[in-house]
Design a protein around this motif. Structure first.
Motif, PDB file in Angstrom:
ATOM      1  N   ARG A  49       0.775  -1.319   0.166  1.00  0.00           N
ATOM      2  CA  ARG A  49       0.051   0.013   0.060  1.00  0.00           C
ATOM      3  C   ARG A  49       0.849   0.998   0.012  1.00  0.00           C
ATOM      4  NH1 ARG A  49      -2.721  -2.945   4.152  1.00  0.00           N
ATOM      5  NH2 ARG A  49      -1.866  -1.406   5.685  1.00  0.00           N
ATOM      6  N   LYS A  50       0.438   2.175  -0.778  1.00  0.00           N
ATOM      7  CA  LYS A  50       1.493   3.380  -1.000  1.00  0.00           C
ATOM      8  C   LYS A  50       1.070   4.404   0.451  1.00  0.00           C
ATOM      9  CE  LYS A  50       2.424   7.115  -3.955  1.00  0.00           C
ATOM     10  NZ  LYS A  50       4.029   6.686  -3.913  1.00  0.00           N
ATOM     11  N   ARG A  51       2.125   4.836   0.902  1.00  0.00           N
ATOM     12  CA  ARG A  51       2.103   5.545   1.929  1.00  0.00           C
ATOM     13  C   ARG A  51       2.919   6.935   1.643  1.00  0.00           C
ATOM     14  NH1 ARG A  51       0.687   3.070   6.863  1.00  0.00           N
ATOM     15  NH2 ARG A  51      -1.157   1.893   6.614  1.00  0.00           N
ATOM     16  N   GLY A  52       2.533   7.968   1.611  1.00  0.00           N
ATOM     17  CA  GLY A  52       3.158   9.042   0.909  1.00  0.00           C
ATOM     18  C   GLY A  52       4.074   8.545  -0.333  1.00  0.00           C
ATOM     19  N   ASP A  53       5.474   8.920  -0.038  1.00  0.00           N
ATOM     20  CA  ASP A  53       6.464   8.600  -1.053  1.00  0.00           C
ATOM     21  C   ASP A  53       6.879   7.259  -1.161  1.00  0.00           C
ATOM     22  OD1 ASP A  53       6.208  11.500  -1.860  1.00  0.00           O
ATOM     23  OD2 ASP A  53       7.804  11.867  -0.494  1.00  0.00           O
ATOM     24  N   SER A  54       6.350   6.247  -0.249  1.00  0.00           N
ATOM     25  CA  SER A  54       6.968   5.208  -0.038  1.00  0.00           C
ATOM     26  C   SER A  54       5.794   4.017   0.041  1.00  0.00           C
ATOM     27  CB  SER A  54       7.604   4.854   1.345  1.00  0.00           C
ATOM     28  OG  SER A  54       7.092   5.373   2.472  1.00  0.00           O
ATOM     29  N   TYR A  55       6.239   2.827   0.403  1.00  0.00           N
ATOM     30  CA  TYR A  55       4.997   1.876   0.027  1.00  0.00           C
ATOM     31  C   TYR A  55       5.182   0.984   1.488  1.00  0.00           C
ATOM     32  CZ  TYR A  55       4.043   2.739  -4.773  1.00  0.00           C
ATOM     33  OH  TYR A  55       3.457   3.538  -5.962  1.00  0.00           O
ATOM     34  N   ARG A  56       4.150   0.343   1.955  1.00  0.00           N
ATOM     35  CA  ARG A  56       4.056  -0.387   3.062  1.00  0.00           C
ATOM     36  C   ARG A  56       3.517  -1.860   2.727  1.00  0.00           C
ATOM     37  NH1 ARG A  56       5.095   0.301   8.492  1.00  0.00           N
ATOM     38  NH2 ARG A  56       3.843  -1.059   9.995  1.00  0.00           N
ATOM     39  N   ILE A  57       4.277  -2.942   3.292  1.00  0.00           N
ATOM     40  CA  ILE A  57       3.722  -4.188   3.071  1.00  0.00           C
ATOM     41  C   ILE A  57       3.427  -4.893   4.432  1.00  0.00           C
ATOM     42  CG2 ILE A  57       5.865  -5.355   2.696  1.00  0.00           C
ATOM     43  CD1 ILE A  57       4.280  -7.034   0.544  1.00  0.00           C
ATOM     44  N   GLU A  58       2.449  -5.720   4.731  1.00  0.00           N
ATOM     45  CA  GLU A  58       2.144  -6.316   5.990  1.00  0.00           C
ATOM     46  C   GLU A  58       2.163  -7.935   5.756  1.00  0.00           C
ATOM     47  OE1 GLU A  58      -0.865  -4.631   7.866  1.00  0.00           O
ATOM     48  OE2 GLU A  58       0.183  -2.960   8.793  1.00  0.00           O
ATOM     49  N   LEU A  59       2.660  -8.765   6.782  1.00  0.00           N
ATOM     50  CA  LEU A  59       2.474 -10.028   6.455  1.00  0.00           C
ATOM     51  C   LEU A  59       1.931 -10.597   7.701  1.00  0.00           C
ATOM     52  CD1 LEU A  59       6.043 -11.136   5.019  1.00  0.00           C
ATOM     53  CD2 LEU A  59       3.946 -10.964   3.879  1.00  0.00           C
ATOM     54  N   MET A  60       1.225 -11.804   7.751  1.00  0.00           N
ATOM     55  CA  MET A  60       0.753 -12.499   9.085  1.00  0.00           C
ATOM     56  C   MET A  60       1.410 -13.749   9.005  1.00  0.00           C
ATOM     57  SD  MET A  60      -1.034 -10.637  11.005  1.00  0.00           S
ATOM     58  CE  MET A  60      -1.996 -11.794  11.894  1.00  0.00           C
ATOM     59  N   PHE A  61       1.997 -14.034  10.066  1.00  0.00           N
ATOM     60  CA  PHE A  61       2.730 -15.469  10.209  1.00  0.00           C
ATOM     61  C   PHE A  61       2.429 -15.876  11.472  1.00  0.00           C
ATOM     62  CE2 PHE A  61       6.296 -18.514  10.990  1.00  0.00           C
ATOM     63  CZ  PHE A  61       6.149 -19.176   9.934  1.00  0.00           C
ATOM     64  N   GLU A  62       1.915 -17.141  11.652  1.00  0.00           N
ATOM     65  CA  GLU A  62       1.281 -17.426  13.054  1.00  0.00           C
ATOM     66  C   GLU A  62       0.733 -16.579  13.990  1.00  0.00           C
ATOM     67  OE1 GLU A  62       4.869 -19.699  14.315  1.00  0.00           O
ATOM     68  OE2 GLU A  62       4.498 -21.350  13.099  1.00  0.00           O
ATOM     69  N   GLY A  63      -0.144 -15.998  13.439  1.00  0.00           N
ATOM     70  CA  GLY A  63      -0.889 -14.908  14.289  1.00  0.00           C
ATOM     71  C   GLY A  63      -0.127 -13.674  14.523  1.00  0.00           C
ATOM     72  N   LYS A  64       1.275 -13.360  14.025  1.00  0.00           N
ATOM     73  CA  LYS A  64       2.020 -12.194  14.313  1.00  0.00           C
ATOM     74  C   LYS A  64       1.880 -11.304  12.872  1.00  0.00           C
ATOM     75  CE  LYS A  64       5.019 -14.112  17.619  1.00  0.00           C
ATOM     76  NZ  LYS A  64       6.264 -14.612  18.125  1.00  0.00           N
ATOM     77  N   ARG A  65       2.151 -10.025  13.279  1.00  0.00           N
ATOM     78  CA  ARG A  65       1.897  -9.175  12.095  1.00  0.00           C
ATOM     79  C   ARG A  65       3.369  -8.743  11.907  1.00  0.00           C
ATOM     80  NH1 ARG A  65      -2.263  -6.730   9.764  1.00  0.00           N
ATOM     81  NH2 ARG A  65      -3.562  -7.085  11.508  1.00  0.00           N
ATOM     82  N   ILE A  66       3.789  -8.602  10.679  1.00  0.00           N
ATOM     83  CA  ILE A  66       5.361  -8.273  10.509  1.00  0.00           C
ATOM     84  C   ILE A  66       5.042  -7.265   9.013  1.00  0.00           C
ATOM     85  CG2 ILE A  66       7.508  -8.881   9.581  1.00  0.00           C
ATOM     86  CD1 ILE A  66       6.701 -11.857  10.635  1.00  0.00           C
ATOM     87  N   SER A  67       5.673  -6.323   9.350  1.00  0.00           N
ATOM     88  CA  SER A  67       5.661  -5.150   8.205  1.00  0.00           C
ATOM     89  C   SER A  67       6.960  -4.508   7.904  1.00  0.00           C
ATOM     90  CB  SER A  67       4.511  -4.078   8.475  1.00  0.00           C
ATOM     91  OG  SER A  67       5.153  -3.335   9.719  1.00  0.00           O
TER      92      SER A  67
END
Length: 339
Positions: A7-25
């Protein structure tokens, strides 16, 4: 697991993963960098967890580690373009070592690669590649804590080799410049015009290609150009000759970057012009050798002043590597000292 869309956030991009109930971005400059990070992170998490439980080191191909290094560190370095170029050709450069797990590397593997590589490229190229791969292993050891030691440090590096001493004669200069199809009197317009302009400007100033491409109009001063950041990490002021000032006066006033050409385009255009001139043994960096030698011959600059202009911290490198007089130059200087 499908990789989510960044997802675009300002001038950069952010990505999120879910692994075994934990959110990693993670946040990166481009969508592609986000997706590369996510693919590597998922692989690490999946293989690492399964094998860790069994006390087994996961398979981590060296080329995969290299990509992680580039995303996390290499892309932010001044040499990012060079690193990216090497990694894009890593299978050709490393052969079977590219896909070998970093945990299985042995000193003998590296020795065999080194001995083969110095037969394929110049020793200076092999030395730079050796240093880059060693730095990537150090990153895995000291930042990722994947390794207990860096196996590359146990092997003798390729020999440095004889310093390059290629000169650019007036005839060579004219042959290459002719391919720019620029008249040297009006404002450059096409990329090849700007490469021709840069060739002449480099021979007047001894500036590096990267320094020329990073020049902005705000860096111009009365009689010199201020380089706020150079290869050695320091600023530098480069005096401008009458010819250098004339060349700058030809550039369009609206140019923020004085040479508005991307690095890849510049390199590609230079190589084409050089090769068309039948001078594929000449590199753009040879303009620095030639300019420094001309400065000594024509301007009689003392070495300490020359070092300030060129940005050399070590006088020995300046004299032994970049100052390349031929025999006739030495004879003329020797005889002129008697008068």
């Amino acid at each position: 697991m499908k990789i989510p869309k960044p997802r675009k956030r300002g001038d950069s991009y952010r990505i999120e993963l879910m692994f075994e109930g934990k959110r990693i971005s993670a946040t990166r400059d481009t969508e592609k960098e986000c997706e590369q990070w996510a693919a590597l992170k998922l692989l690490e998490l999946k293989t690492g967890k399964a094998l860790d439980e069994k006390g087994i080191k996961p398979q981590l191909p060296f080329k995969q580690l290299c990509e992680k290094y580039y995303i996390e560190r290499g892309s932010k370095l001044k040499s990012a373009y060079v690193i990216r170029s090497k990694l894009d050709n890593i299978d050709k450069i490393l052969g079977e070592l590219a896909t070998k797990s970093i945990y299985d590397f042995t000193p003998n593997d590296i020795v065999r690669w080194r001995n083969k590589r110095v037969l394929e490229v110049q020793s200076s190229t092999a030395l730079r590649e050796f240093a880059m791969f060693s730095a990537i292993f150090s990153y895995a050891e000291k930042e990722l804590f994947l390794l207990d030691s860096n196996v590359w440090t146990k092997v003798v590096k390729p020999l440095k080799g004889k310093p390059r001493s290629q000169r650019i004669t007036a005839e060579d200069q004219e042959k290459i410049f002719k391919r720019s199809k620029w008249d040297n009197q009006t404002a450059p317009y096409y990329s090849q015009h700007y490469v021709g302009w840069s060739l002449l400007f480099a021979l007047e100033t001894a500036m590096r290609q990267g320094e020329i491409l990073s020049m902005r109009r705000e860096h111009l001063r009365d009689g010199y150009i201020h380089l706020p950041m150079t290869k050695n990490g320091e600023s530098r002021d480069v005096p401008l000759s009458a010819e250098a000032k004339r060349l700058i006066s030809l550039l369009p006033d609206e140019n923020d970057f004085l040479v508005p050409v991307k690095v890849k385009t510049f390199k590609r255009t230079w190589i084409r012009m050089r090769d068309e001139a039948g001078l594929n043994h000449i590199n753009f960096h040879d303009t620095r050798h030639e300019a420094i030698t001309r400065m000594v011959k024509n301007r009689k600059l003392p070495v300490e002043v020359l070092a300030k202009i060129t940005g050399h911290r070590t006088i020995g490198i300046l004299i032994n590597t970049y100052y390349n007089p031929d025999a006739q130059d030495l004879v003329e200087m020797f005889n002129s000292s008697e008068s």
